[in-house]
Write a protein that holds these residues in place. Sequence first.
Motif, PDB file in Angstrom:
ATOM      1  N   ALA A   1      -5.519  43.751 -36.939  1.00 23.33           N
ATOM      2  CA  ALA A   1      -6.299  43.753 -38.179  1.00 23.33           C
ATOM      3  C   ALA A   1      -5.429  44.089 -39.382  1.00 23.33           C
ATOM      4  O   ALA A   1      -5.549  43.477 -40.450  1.00 23.33           O
ATOM      5  N   GLY A   2      -4.534  45.060 -39.203  1.00 16.15           N
ATOM      6  CA  GLY A   2      -3.671  45.465 -40.304  1.00 16.15           C
ATOM      7  C   GLY A   2      -2.727  44.370 -40.769  1.00 16.15           C
ATOM      8  O   GLY A   2      -2.309  44.357 -41.928  1.00 16.15           O
ATOM      9  N   GLY A   3      -2.404  43.444 -39.868  1.00 15.27           N
ATOM     10  CA  GLY A   3      -1.503  42.352 -40.225  1.00 15.27           C
ATOM     11  C   GLY A   3      -2.190  41.036 -40.483  1.00 15.27           C
ATOM     12  O   GLY A   3      -1.533  39.999 -40.641  1.00 15.27           O
ATOM     13  N   THR A   4      -3.528  41.059 -40.551  1.00 18.28           N
ATOM     14  CA  THR A   4      -4.284  39.822 -40.742  1.00 18.28           C
ATOM     15  C   THR A   4      -4.455  39.499 -42.221  1.00 18.28           C
ATOM     16  O   THR A   4      -4.890  40.340 -43.011  1.00 18.28           O
ATOM     17  N   SER A   5      -4.109  38.277 -42.587  1.00 15.28           N
ATOM     18  CA  SER A   5      -4.281  37.802 -43.957  1.00 15.28           C
ATOM     19  C   SER A   5      -5.473  36.851 -43.999  1.00 15.28           C
ATOM     20  O   SER A   5      -5.466  35.815 -43.342  1.00 15.28           O
ATOM     21  N   PHE A   6      -6.500  37.233 -44.724  1.00 19.02           N
ATOM     22  CA  PHE A   6      -7.677  36.371 -44.800  1.00 19.02           C
ATOM     23  C   PHE A   6      -8.265  36.391 -46.205  1.00 19.02           C
ATOM     24  O   PHE A   6      -7.975  37.278 -47.014  1.00 19.02           O
ATOM     25  N   GLY A   7      -9.079  35.406 -46.487  1.00 19.33           N
ATOM     26  CA  GLY A   7      -9.749  35.332 -47.772  1.00 19.33           C
ATOM     27  C   GLY A   7     -11.225  35.070 -47.567  1.00 19.33           C
ATOM     28  O   GLY A   7     -11.622  34.480 -46.558  1.00 19.33           O
ATOM     29  N   ILE A   8     -12.042  35.505 -48.508  1.00 19.85           N
ATOM     30  CA  ILE A   8     -13.478  35.287 -48.413  1.00 19.85           C
ATOM     31  C   ILE A   8     -14.030  35.014 -49.801  1.00 19.85           C
ATOM     32  O   ILE A   8     -13.694  35.688 -50.772  1.00 19.85           O
ATOM     33  N   GLY A   9     -14.874  33.974 -49.888  1.00 20.89           N
ATOM     34  CA  GLY A   9     -15.455  33.610 -51.165  1.00 20.89           C
ATOM     35  C   GLY A   9     -16.581  34.548 -51.565  1.00 20.89           C
ATOM     36  O   GLY A   9     -17.193  35.198 -50.723  1.00 20.89           O
ATOM     37  N   THR A  10     -16.877  34.595 -52.856  1.00 15.98           N
ATOM     38  CA  THR A  10     -17.951  35.459 -53.354  1.00 15.98           C
ATOM     39  C   THR A  10     -18.986  34.674 -54.161  1.00 15.98           C
ATOM     40  O   THR A  10     -19.743  35.255 -54.931  1.00 15.98           O
ATOM     41  N   SER A  11     -19.006  33.362 -53.959  1.00 17.66           N
ATOM     42  CA  SER A  11     -20.026  32.540 -54.602  1.00 17.66           C
ATOM     43  C   SER A  11     -21.184  32.328 -53.640  1.00 17.66           C
ATOM     44  O   SER A  11     -20.961  32.017 -52.461  1.00 17.66           O
ATOM     45  N   PRO A  12     -22.431  32.477 -54.098  1.00 19.01           N
ATOM     46  CA  PRO A  12     -23.560  32.233 -53.207  1.00 19.01           C
ATOM     47  C   PRO A  12     -23.756  30.760 -52.884  1.00 19.01           C
ATOM     48  O   PRO A  12     -24.484  30.407 -51.960  1.00 19.01           O
ATOM     49  N   ASP A  13     -23.101  29.890 -53.632  1.00 22.64           N
ATOM     50  CA  ASP A  13     -23.292  28.451 -53.460  1.00 22.64           C
ATOM     51  C   ASP A  13     -22.474  27.861 -52.318  1.00 22.64           C
ATOM     52  O   ASP A  13     -22.907  26.910 -51.666  1.00 22.64           O
ATOM     53  N   VAL A  14     -21.295  28.401 -52.088  1.00 20.67           N
ATOM     54  CA  VAL A  14     -20.389  27.837 -51.078  1.00 20.67           C
ATOM     55  C   VAL A  14     -19.783  28.963 -50.248  1.00 20.67           C
ATOM     56  O   VAL A  14     -19.106  29.837 -50.787  1.00 20.67           O
ATOM     57  N   GLN A  15     -20.039  28.947 -48.949  1.00 20.35           N
ATOM     58  CA  GLN A  15     -19.422  29.931 -48.067  1.00 20.35           C
ATOM     59  C   GLN A  15     -17.996  29.500 -47.757  1.00 20.35           C
ATOM     60  O   GLN A  15     -17.750  28.343 -47.410  1.00 20.35           O
ATOM     61  N   SER A  16     -17.062  30.432 -47.867  1.00 18.08           N
ATOM     62  CA  SER A  16     -15.657  30.095 -47.643  1.00 18.08           C
ATOM     63  C   SER A  16     -14.935  31.287 -47.031  1.00 18.08           C
ATOM     64  O   SER A  16     -14.903  32.378 -47.605  1.00 18.08           O
ATOM     65  N   VAL A  17     -14.365  31.063 -45.839  1.00 17.39           N
ATOM     66  CA  VAL A  17     -13.581  32.093 -45.162  1.00 17.39           C
ATOM     67  C   VAL A  17     -12.298  31.446 -44.661  1.00 17.39           C
ATOM     68  O   VAL A  17     -12.338  30.395 -44.017  1.00 17.39           O
TER      69      VAL A  17
END
Length: 234
Positions: free
Chosen positions: A58-74
């Motif tokens: 987990a400490g070495g995991t690079s991830f992104g997550i969207g914050t728009s309610p219109d489009v889910q993005s991970v």
Amino acid sequence: MVALDGPSGTGKTTVARKLADRLSAGYLDTGAMYRVVTLAVLRAGGDPADGARVATIAGGTSFGIGTSPDVQSVTLAGEDVTAAIRGNDINHAVSAVSAVPAVRALLVARQRKIVGEVLAEVGGIVVEGRDIGTVVAPDAPLKVYLTAAADVRAARRSAQDSAAGRETNHADALASVDRRDRLDSTRVTSPLRPADDAVHMDTSELSIDQVIIALAELASQRGMLSDRAAEVTR
């Protein structure tokens, strides 16, 4: 800010996204963050029950997550894994990964950072999860705890899986819901429970629209509607 908590199958994700849109607010699915870390653990060959190994991954995991309610993005290391984190393998392993204290500390810190950034930029956010009102944002002006009968939640989960093309049946979905409830509510760190001042709402016999209307009214009573949202609500 709206803190939306509750077990699997209560409608949190759909409700949170639609409410965020209605409030002209940002949206954060904290469960997706635990799911993407779980995916990273499985891809690295880690055992979800090995807390030390999970924490290291987990400490070495690079991830992104969207914050728009219109489009889910991970994303995971730049790869779109929005669909991959909803697989049955993730469903089975995410509770164990989520129970690791180091993982929760890491993700709660990031969740608070995201919430602060969105509030500064947009002015409001709806955050869904299992410990938002109790741990992530205990000072949220509106805390809601969604519930529903286990049988109803299993039917919803089964329908979601079928719509996504995943094999499912009601008995397996019910067993999965029961198992997740037990694991989430009995973990030592940040167990699933409502905040003392949360508004409880049973969605068993309510449509999504009925839930949204009720929550929008609560937000209005607490002065949380934007000008645009206020016009829609009138």
